[in-house]
Design a protein around this motif. Structure first.
Motif, PDB file in Angstrom:
ATOM      1  N   LYS A   1       0.861  -1.312   0.014  1.00 33.18           N
ATOM      2  CA  LYS A   1      -0.235   0.260  -0.141  1.00 33.18           C
ATOM      3  C   LYS A   1       0.914   1.406   0.058  1.00 33.18           C
ATOM      4  O   LYS A   1       1.772   1.345   0.881  1.00 33.18           O
ATOM      5  CB  LYS A   1      -0.911   0.104   1.179  1.00 33.18           C
TER       6      LYS A   1
ATOM      7  N   ILE B   1      -2.657   0.455  -4.329  1.00 36.23           N
ATOM      8  CA  ILE B   1      -2.612  -0.972  -3.607  1.00 36.23           C
ATOM      9  C   ILE B   1      -2.184  -1.984  -4.603  1.00 36.23           C
ATOM     10  O   ILE B   1      -2.834  -1.962  -5.660  1.00 36.23           O
ATOM     11  CB  ILE B   1      -4.129  -1.315  -2.994  1.00 36.23           C
TER      12      ILE B   1
ATOM     13  N   LEU C   1     -10.418  -5.129   2.416  1.00 34.99           N
ATOM     14  CA  LEU C   1      -9.788  -3.862   3.231  1.00 34.99           C
ATOM     15  C   LEU C   1     -10.609  -2.901   4.333  1.00 34.99           C
ATOM     16  O   LEU C   1     -10.662  -2.126   4.656  1.00 34.99           O
ATOM     17  CB  LEU C   1      -9.355  -2.859   2.270  1.00 34.99           C
TER      18      LEU C   1
END
Length: 102
Positions: free
Chosen positions: A8, A19, A44
């Motif tokens: 990230k 990402i 996420l």
């Protein structure tokens, strides 16, 4: 299908997080962009309207793919920065569009 986030990267200039991820799908067909997006949203725990899967590159004969997604801080920034064709491929079909396709 299993998704592993590799990296990230915060990009404050464009108000987004970039990402990089791996997608494993042994014995299945290459997943659609929307399926990968939904799995990433669940992994996420983010708003699906702020996430865009930019690309998904399958590896020949392996059941794996490398992907790149962008998580924006607002829909306004997403629409201002992201290209139209990328936004369209990440948009779910509406009920009316599904009926027209059938």
């Amino acid at each position: 299908m299993e998704i592993n986030v590799i990296e990230k990267i915060e990009n404050p200039l464009l108000n987004r997080t970039e990402i990089h991820f791996d997608c494993t799908y042994q014995g299945e067909a290459t997943p659609k962009v929307l399926d990968v997006k939904n799995r990433l949203v669940a992994t996420l725990n983010v708003d699906k309207n702020l996430l865009v899967v930019h690309n998904l590159k399958p590896s020949y004969g392996e059941g794996k793919a490398n992907g790149y997604a962008k998580l924006y801080d607002s829909e306004e920034n997403l629409n201002k920065i992201e290209m139209d064709h990328v936004v369209m491929k990440n948009k779910e079909a509406t009920k009316e569009e599904k009926e027209e396709a059938e």
